[in-house]
Write a protein that holds these residues in place. Structure first.
Motif, short mmCIF file in Angstrom:
data_model
loop_
_atom_site.label_atom_id
_atom_site.label_comp_id
_atom_site.label_asym_id
_atom_site.label_seq_id
_atom_site.Cartn_x
_atom_site.Cartn_y
_atom_site.Cartn_z
N GLN A 60 0.82 -1.21 0.00
CA GLN A 60 0.00 0.00 0.00
C GLN A 60 0.86 1.26 0.00
OE1 GLN A 60 -3.26 0.22 -0.40
NE2 GLN A 60 -3.41 -1.99 -0.58
N ARG A 61 1.98 1.20 0.68
CA ARG A 61 2.87 2.36 0.70
C ARG A 61 3.41 2.67 -0.70
NH1 ARG A 61 7.85 4.39 0.80
NH2 ARG A 61 8.45 5.86 2.45
N TYR A 64 0.59 4.19 -2.69
CA TYR A 64 0.33 5.56 -2.24
C TYR A 64 1.44 6.50 -2.69
CZ TYR A 64 -0.24 9.44 1.06
OH TYR A 64 -0.39 10.69 1.61
N TYR A 68 0.99 9.66 -5.43
CA TYR A 68 1.22 11.06 -5.09
C TYR A 68 2.48 11.63 -5.74
CZ TYR A 68 -2.60 11.44 -1.82
OH TYR A 68 -3.85 11.51 -1.28
N HIS A 147 1.91 14.63 3.17
CA HIS A 147 2.24 13.41 2.43
C HIS A 147 3.41 12.67 3.09
CE1 HIS A 147 3.17 10.68 -0.80
NE2 HIS A 147 4.33 11.26 -1.03
#
Length: 225
Positions: A60-61, A64, A68, A147
């Protein structure tokens, strides 16, 4: 009184032998029971589950972070499209103006056919302008510091999950080692009880035998002269 004492010693000796056997059986049963629990459900499966969650968070990191990373160039592209739409809107206004031009002598508008596509182009430019403005506003809420804080929080969570998994595995090994030490101590104690009981039984049998010999010697008929 000596008979009572002998009977008590014999009873105590047998009690120690029986207690030693039950203690050994109970110690082995408790060890096997906790050993199965230690290896199967309590520690190993929990550690594996924590490692699995850590792996999911790593994935997931990456998603993500990758998403971004494209936001700043995406916002620049949206702003460029918005500027281009504004230029198209101006072009449509010019085309509409041209479509209304008429020749002075014959009263004819040679570019009148441009009016319809110019109007459609103007509406399309306005729609693009509003869409790009809304998208730019949404992307404008992106904060680099926030972020990074989210990424740091994910990293800390992954490390904590991995450390907890390691601690669970170590705790499982410690519990198993403790159970083995307790098993060894219990077996040694049961062996001591067993040997002590057997020793008391042997001594008691020897004492009874000696007393029987003494009684037999004391009641023997003396020889005739």
């Amino acid at each position: 009184m000596p008979c009572c004492s002998t009977s008590f010693i014999k009873f105590s000796a047998w009690a120690q032998v029986i207690l030693a056997v039950f203690l050994a059986i109970a110690a082995i049963y408790i060890y096997l029971l906790n050993r199965r629990a230690t290896k199967s459900d309590v520690f190993e499966s929990s550690a594996a589950l924590l490692n699995h969650y850590a792996g999911v968070l790593k994935t997931q990191r990456k998603v993500y972070e990758g998403f971004y990373e494209v936001l700043p160039p995406l916002r620049n592209n949206l702003q460029s499209i918005g500027a281009f739409s504004a230029d198209i809107d101006k072009l449509a206004d010019n085309l509409l103006g041209i479509s209304k031009l008429q020749l002075p002598l014959v009263d004819v508008a040679p570019f009148a056919s441009l009016a319809t596509p110019a109007q459609r182009l103007k509406e399309l430019a306005k729609d693009n302008l509003s869409t790009m403005a809304a998208a730019d506003k949404a992307l404008g809420a992106f904060d680099v510091n926030a972020h990074q804080q989210v990424l740091d929080a994910i990293d800390n969570t992954i490390l904590e999950l991995q450390h907890n998994a390691i601690r669970l595995q170590e705790h499982g090994r410690q519990v198993l080692l403790t159970m083995r030490v307790l098993l060894f101590i219990s077996l040694v104690m049961s062996l001591l009880f067993f040997l002590n009981g057997i020793s008391n039984l042997v001594q008691n049998n020897a004492l009874v035998t000696n007393k029987s010999c003494c009684v037999s010697s004391g009641t023997a008929t003396p020889p005739e002269s």
